[in-house]
Write an enzyme that holds these catalytic residues in place. Structure first.
Site, short mmCIF file in Angstrom:
data_model
loop_
_atom_site.label_atom_id
_atom_site.label_comp_id
_atom_site.label_asym_id
_atom_site.label_seq_id
_atom_site.Cartn_x
_atom_site.Cartn_y
_atom_site.Cartn_z
N GLY A 199 -13.22 41.75 -17.94
CA GLY A 199 -14.39 41.63 -19.16
C GLY A 199 -15.55 41.81 -18.61
CG MET A 200 -19.22 41.44 -21.10
SD MET A 200 -20.23 41.76 -22.75
CE MET A 200 -20.59 40.29 -23.32
N GLY A 201 -19.73 41.73 -17.77
CA GLY A 201 -20.56 40.66 -16.68
C GLY A 201 -20.90 39.50 -17.63
N GLY A 202 -20.97 38.29 -16.90
CA GLY A 202 -21.40 37.04 -17.25
C GLY A 202 -20.29 36.11 -18.20
CD GLU B 84 -3.03 0.61 2.58
OE1 GLU B 84 -3.86 0.09 2.26
OE2 GLU B 84 -2.56 1.25 3.49
N GLY C 203 -17.52 34.77 -17.06
CA GLY C 203 -16.72 33.85 -16.08
C GLY C 203 -15.65 34.35 -15.77
CE LYS C 204 -15.61 40.39 -14.73
NZ LYS C 204 -16.73 40.15 -15.34
CB THR C 205 -16.39 34.85 -10.28
OG1 THR C 205 -16.54 36.39 -10.24
CG2 THR C 205 -16.28 34.29 -8.91
#
Length: 540
Positions: A225-228, A93, A230-232
């Site tokens: 980049g603009m909202g939506g 193992e 996927g930056k986060t």
């Protein structure tokens, strides 16, 4: 449809661990002592732990499911006890565990020396020496068996050279807690480990190349980049990947713009995560000085999500000199103006056509294979979304489980207007503009999209707007861009948002701009033209 580089393969951006911990131990020595206590404390803390309760250590081979559990665990906790080396099972193992450290996404191995010295394990002395005398007698005339014995010795030496914990013959609760705390920090148990993001691999490679982890300096990389788009999501993926492999101390601060009136609270969270301080360790006046004093020798990873004002950066990462060599700060924003002179910016891109289709299908059909009758209309809907991840997700989700008639109706509506959910998300950028900047934006959305910049600027200037400055603000906020042919352009959804804002004015008795023949006719018939304040486009 967008043909730029991707934001979204159906591959996972972080190794998917089924278990946080794999417990390796000699059952008869430790099951009811240290192993049992560790298992109980780990599971109480929500750390997913594999412990083989049906352990039969008399054979020479390890069951396939046990080998799979080793590979599927992020951390292997190996408990060395007096009779550990008498078990061929335990030694096999251990060999498999140490092999997994050589993989690209290699696991962490933590040795625990329970009633034995690390040197005895490392050098196979004392009880370990006695055990190996028996093993070598057993395999004395077996060349393959002796090779196995050598692999056991090599694995023991390698494991004993790792940083671990030493226990006396007895279980001390404070030692148990130290191990559990250490493991908790090593196990990044975020749901993002199993979260599949279409086409994110290319984005991650580009951001990682900008981070230049091989250089021992301190740097900040902006994801813009603009909202939506996927930056986060990208920032979270990078955080989970690097915080578990490159940094001992890391912190992800979410939705900073929503907390702009309590920045000292964010300072407290940051110091708590990076230094282990209590969350009320500083007040508003001393936060920055404490960070500069306490973090300057620590290599840290910090993600500042959704910054929209320079003050926020000043509070949380105001000077790169606050942090130790090798530190990295990642910040997401819709406003490129916030970057420093030497900061690096990564512009998030819309999805490739194939990735956009895959993302839409993921939400519209889930795991099912779509019927042939949906093929053409799916391509039309995906084309309309122009590679915008948020648009694809919202639209796909809303059509999931609906019949073809509903799909056709939705497509007709989509061609006239975008989903209000998407629009409201994008409208955040507009709401933060100054009044003159808002007027310039609405004029471009309603009249000047696709027009050459040299023709548009004099018109805007004649209206009394600071055209050059206003346009530069809109570009920095990802609302417009200048094409290769020097034309003013914007994403379709951004334009839809601008027109949506103007249409809202109708409910208040006035629309500042008209671009449709039927709307112009209505104004003329009802004799409300005098209330029209800006412009009419004669395009019919």
């Amino acid at each position: 449809m967008a043909s730029t580089s991707s934001s979204a393969s159906n591959s996972q951006y972080c190794p998917q661990w089924k278990y946080d911990i794999f417990l390796s131990f000699r059952g008869e020595n430790t099951r009811n002592t240290i192993t049992g206590y560790l298992y109980e404390r780990l599971t109480r803390r929500g750390i997913i732990t594999f412990q083989d309760n049906k352990r039969i250590e008399h054979g020479d081979s390890i069951p396939e499911e046990l080998l799979k559990a080793i590979k599927d665990s992020q951390v292997a906790l190996v408990i060395f006890s007096e009779n550990f080396a008498t078990s061929r099972w335990c030694l096999d193992e251990l060999v498999n565990i140490m092999e997994c450290t050589k993989d690209e996404n290699g696991k962490t191995v933590i040795p625990v020396f329970y009633g034995v010295d690390a040197t005895d394990v490392r050098n196979q002395s004392k009880n370990f020496a006695k055990a190996f005398v028996k093993h070598e007698l057993k395999y004395n005339d077996d060349g393959e068996g002796m090779q196995k014995v050598q692999r056991w010795r090599t694995a023991l030496t390698a494991a004993a050279n790792l940083k671990g914990y030493v226990f006396p013959n007895g279980v001390e609760s404070d030692c148990i807690e130290r191990i559990v705390d250490d493991i908790s920090s090593k196990c990044k148990t975020s749901g993002s480990y199993s979260y599949k993001v279409v086409g994110i691999d290319t984005q991650l490679e580009k951001v990682e190349s900008l981070l230049k982890m091989e250089i021992d300096d301190v740097r900040i990389v902006w994801i813009w980049g603009m909202g939506g788009l996927g930056k986060t999501t990208i920032a979270n993926a990078i955080y989970n990947k690097l915080s578990s492999s490159k940094f001992k101390d890391a912190c992800f601060l979410e939705d900073i713009k929503e907390n702009k009136h309590r920045m000292y609270s964010l300072q407290n969270i940051l110091l708590s995560k990076l230094l282990g301080e209590k969350e009320n360790c500083v007040n508003n006046k001393e936060g920055r000085s404490m960070m500069a004093r306490r973090l300057r020798f620590k290599k840290v990873l910090i993600v500042l999500d959704d910054i929209d004002h320079r003050d926020q950066l000043d509070y949380l990462a105001g000077d790169l000199g606050w942090f130790g060599k090798g530190s990295r700060i990642i910040a997401t924003t819709r406003d490129k103006c916030l970057r420093g002179e030497y900061d690096v910016v990564y512009e998030v891109e819309t999805l490739l056509d194939c990735d956009a289709l895959e993302l839409f299908n993921q939400y519209a059909f889930m795991e099912k294979v779509p019927d042939e009758c949906f093929k053409d209309i799916t391509l039309e809907i995906v084309s309309h979304a122009k590679g915008h991840p948020l648009a694809l997700k919202v639209c796909g989700s809303s059509l999931h489980g609906k019949g073809i008639i509903v799909w056709r109706s939705a497509l007709d509506l989509m061609k006239k207007n975008s989903s209000s959910e998407i629009i409201e998300n994008l409208k955040i950028s507009y709401d933060r503009l100054e009044p003159d900047e808002q007027e310039i934006f609405l004029d471009i959305a309603c009249f000047f999209r696709g027009k050459e910049k040299k023709d548009v600027m004099p018109i805007l200037e004649s209206c009394g707007f600071p055209a050059e400055y206003g346009l530069s603000v809109l570009i920095d906020k990802s609302l417009v861009f200048i094409s290769d042919h020097n034309k003013i352009q914007m994403h379709d959804l951004i334009q839809d948002m601008g027109k949506y804002i103007v249409k809202l004015q109708k409910d208040q008795g006035e629309r500042s701009r008209l671009w449709l023949a039927e709307d112009f006719e209505e104004v003329m018939v009802n004799n409300t033209v005098s209330r029209l304040s800006n412009a009419i486009l004669f395009n019919f």
